[in-house]
Write a protein that holds these residues in place. Structure first.
Motif, PDB file in Angstrom:
ATOM      1  N   LEU A   6       0.869  -1.183   0.000  1.00  0.00           N
ATOM      2  CA  LEU A   6       0.000   0.000   0.000  1.00  0.00           C
ATOM      3  C   LEU A   6       0.904   1.231   0.000  1.00  0.00           C
ATOM      4  CD1 LEU A   6      -2.592  -1.265   2.626  1.00  0.00           C
ATOM      5  CD2 LEU A   6      -2.858  -1.170   0.138  1.00  0.00           C
ATOM      6  N   GLU A   7       1.016   1.838  -1.178  1.00  0.00           N
ATOM      7  CA  GLU A   7       2.009   2.899  -1.399  1.00  0.00           C
ATOM      8  C   GLU A   7       1.896   4.055  -0.404  1.00  0.00           C
ATOM      9  OE1 GLU A   7       3.718   5.043  -5.281  1.00  0.00           O
ATOM     10  OE2 GLU A   7       2.606   3.186  -5.693  1.00  0.00           O
ATOM     11  N   ASN A   8       0.677   4.372   0.023  1.00  0.00           N
ATOM     12  CA  ASN A   8       0.505   5.505   0.945  1.00  0.00           C
ATOM     13  C   ASN A   8       0.973   5.178   2.364  1.00  0.00           C
ATOM     14  OD1 ASN A   8      -1.652   3.723   1.294  1.00  0.00           O
ATOM     15  ND2 ASN A   8      -3.036   5.319   1.988  1.00  0.00           N
ATOM     16  N   THR A   9       1.381   3.927   2.626  1.00  0.00           N
ATOM     17  CA  THR A   9       1.875   3.552   3.960  1.00  0.00           C
ATOM     18  C   THR A   9       3.393   3.366   3.978  1.00  0.00           C
ATOM     19  OG1 THR A   9       1.680   1.147   3.663  1.00  0.00           O
ATOM     20  CG2 THR A   9      -0.304   2.328   4.419  1.00  0.00           C
ATOM     21  N   VAL A  10       4.031   3.485   2.821  1.00  0.00           N
ATOM     22  CA  VAL A  10       5.484   3.247   2.725  1.00  0.00           C
ATOM     23  C   VAL A  10       6.247   4.367   3.430  1.00  0.00           C
ATOM     24  CG1 VAL A  10       7.444   3.011   1.146  1.00  0.00           C
ATOM     25  CG2 VAL A  10       5.252   1.953   0.576  1.00  0.00           C
ATOM     26  N   LYS A  11       7.180   3.962   4.307  1.00  0.00           N
ATOM     27  CA  LYS A  11       7.986   4.933   5.046  1.00  0.00           C
ATOM     28  C   LYS A  11       9.420   4.421   5.133  1.00  0.00           C
ATOM     29  CE  LYS A  11       8.253   6.605   9.658  1.00  0.00           C
ATOM     30  NZ  LYS A  11       7.927   6.041  10.940  1.00  0.00           N
ATOM     31  N   PHE A  12      10.377   5.258   4.754  1.00  0.00           N
ATOM     32  CA  PHE A  12      11.782   4.852   4.778  1.00  0.00           C
ATOM     33  C   PHE A  12      12.241   4.592   6.205  1.00  0.00           C
ATOM     34  CE2 PHE A  12      16.407   5.904   4.638  1.00  0.00           C
ATOM     35  CZ  PHE A  12      16.787   4.887   3.773  1.00  0.00           C
ATOM     36  N   PHE A  13      12.910   3.460   6.418  1.00  0.00           N
ATOM     37  CA  PHE A  13      13.428   3.110   7.745  1.00  0.00           C
ATOM     38  C   PHE A  13      14.931   3.361   7.846  1.00  0.00           C
ATOM     39  CE2 PHE A  13      15.223  -0.390  10.486  1.00  0.00           C
ATOM     40  CZ  PHE A  13      14.986   0.256  11.687  1.00  0.00           C
ATOM     41  N   GLY A  14      15.687   2.974   6.809  1.00  0.00           N
ATOM     42  CA  GLY A  14      17.124   3.209   6.863  1.00  0.00           C
ATOM     43  C   GLY A  14      17.871   2.430   5.802  1.00  0.00           C
ATOM     44  N   SER A  15      19.146   2.757   5.672  1.00  0.00           N
ATOM     45  CA  SER A  15      20.041   2.078   4.747  1.00  0.00           C
ATOM     46  C   SER A  15      21.076   1.326   5.582  1.00  0.00           C
ATOM     47  CB  SER A  15      20.723   3.111   3.846  1.00  0.00           C
ATOM     48  OG  SER A  15      21.645   2.481   3.000  1.00  0.00           O
ATOM     49  N   PHE A  16      21.277   0.056   5.266  1.00  0.00           N
ATOM     50  CA  PHE A  16      22.190  -0.790   6.028  1.00  0.00           C
ATOM     51  C   PHE A  16      23.134  -1.496   5.067  1.00  0.00           C
ATOM     52  CE2 PHE A  16      18.278  -0.192   8.287  1.00  0.00           C
ATOM     53  CZ  PHE A  16      18.660  -0.006   9.606  1.00  0.00           C
ATOM     54  N   GLU A  17      24.390  -1.642   5.481  1.00  0.00           N
ATOM     55  CA  GLU A  17      25.405  -2.240   4.616  1.00  0.00           C
ATOM     56  C   GLU A  17      26.227  -3.260   5.383  1.00  0.00           C
ATOM     57  OE1 GLU A  17      28.636   0.079   2.297  1.00  0.00           O
ATOM     58  OE2 GLU A  17      26.702   0.929   1.727  1.00  0.00           O
ATOM     59  N   ALA A  18      26.460  -4.422   4.761  1.00  0.00           N
ATOM     60  CA  ALA A  18      27.283  -5.459   5.387  1.00  0.00           C
ATOM     61  C   ALA A  18      27.802  -6.403   4.309  1.00  0.00           C
ATOM     62  CB  ALA A  18      26.469  -6.230   6.417  1.00  0.00           C
ATOM     63  N   GLN A  19      28.705  -7.287   4.709  1.00  0.00           N
ATOM     64  CA  GLN A  19      29.206  -8.326   3.817  1.00  0.00           C
ATOM     65  C   GLN A  19      28.017  -9.101   3.244  1.00  0.00           C
ATOM     66  OE1 GLN A  19      32.217  -9.403   2.558  1.00  0.00           O
ATOM     67  NE2 GLN A  19      31.113 -11.056   1.565  1.00  0.00           N
ATOM     68  N   ALA A  20      28.041  -9.321   1.924  1.00  0.00           N
ATOM     69  CA  ALA A  20      26.951 -10.055   1.265  1.00  0.00           C
ATOM     70  C   ALA A  20      27.081 -11.546   1.542  1.00  0.00           C
ATOM     71  CB  ALA A  20      26.966  -9.783  -0.235  1.00  0.00           C
ATOM     72  N   ASP A  21      25.976 -12.142   1.888  1.00  0.00           N
ATOM     73  CA  ASP A  21      25.915 -13.566   2.177  1.00  0.00           C
ATOM     74  C   ASP A  21      26.282 -14.389   0.947  1.00  0.00           C
ATOM     75  OD1 ASP A  21      25.344 -15.020   4.469  1.00  0.00           O
ATOM     76  OD2 ASP A  21      23.403 -15.674   3.681  1.00  0.00           O
ATOM     77  N   GLY A  22      27.173 -15.360   1.106  1.00  0.00           N
ATOM     78  CA  GLY A  22      27.505 -16.253   0.003  1.00  0.00           C
ATOM     79  C   GLY A  22      28.358 -15.633  -1.092  1.00  0.00           C
ATOM     80  N   HIS A  23      28.927 -14.461  -0.840  1.00  0.00           N
ATOM     81  CA  HIS A  23      29.805 -13.802  -1.821  1.00  0.00           C
ATOM     82  C   HIS A  23      31.203 -13.699  -1.243  1.00  0.00           C
ATOM     83  CE1 HIS A  23      26.791 -12.417  -4.786  1.00  0.00           C
ATOM     84  NE2 HIS A  23      25.984 -12.489  -3.749  1.00  0.00           N
ATOM     85  N   GLU A  24      32.178 -13.462  -2.125  1.00  0.00           N
ATOM     86  CA  GLU A  24      33.557 -13.339  -1.639  1.00  0.00           C
ATOM     87  C   GLU A  24      33.707 -12.114  -0.752  1.00  0.00           C
ATOM     88  OE1 GLU A  24      35.591 -11.347  -5.582  1.00  0.00           O
ATOM     89  OE2 GLU A  24      34.939 -13.436  -5.666  1.00  0.00           O
TER      90      GLU A  24
END
Length: 133
Positions: A59-77
């Motif tokens: 429901l587009e009218n309920t979308v609210k940004f929470f945050g940006s998070f960064e970490a090592q990608a699972d299963g990648h080098e």
């Protein structure tokens, strides 16, 4: 230079638990969402991914940004990072695992070790803000 995998994720909380998914052939839980296609906006990506994975409509009218998070990608080098742009949102319809998603469940902070590195960071923030148990 580090490679960054750009993803958008849904953070949906109910009864102090957060919605998470188990993909086929994976052993870790991931927040629903995924990689954007063809220059999609965050919201377009979120709507498409959530419909594909859980068979519900954001429901587009309920979308609210929470945050940006960064970490090592699972299963990648080592050095390959995932950046998750997380959004709160409500949806219409009944949750039903579909496409590559095998099942979904409502998790608490204590379930964090069953998730990926980036999801742990998100769970820590949700716990810090008293949004989940």
């Amino acid at each position: 230079m580090n490679k960054i995998i750009d993803k958008v994720a849904l953070i949906h909380i109910k009864n102090n638990c957060v919605l998470s998914t188990l993909s086929q052939s994976k052993n870790k839980l991931y927040f629903p969402g995924g990689k954007r296609e063809n220059n999609e906006s965050d919201i377009e990506c979120l709507k498409r991914e959530i419909l594909e994975e859980l068979n519900v409509h954001i429901l587009e009218n309920t979308v609210k940004f929470f945050g940006s998070f960064e970490a090592q990608a699972d299963g990648h080098e080592p050095g390959v990072l995932v950046r998750m742009l997380c959004y709160f949102s409500d949806f219409s319809g009944t949750l039903k695992a579909s496409n590559e998603v095998e099942s979904f469940e409502w998790i608490k902070y204590e379930d964090r070790y069953r998730t990926s590195a980036v999801d742990i960071l998100i769970l820590e923030e949700l716990k810090k803000q008293h949004l989940i148990d």
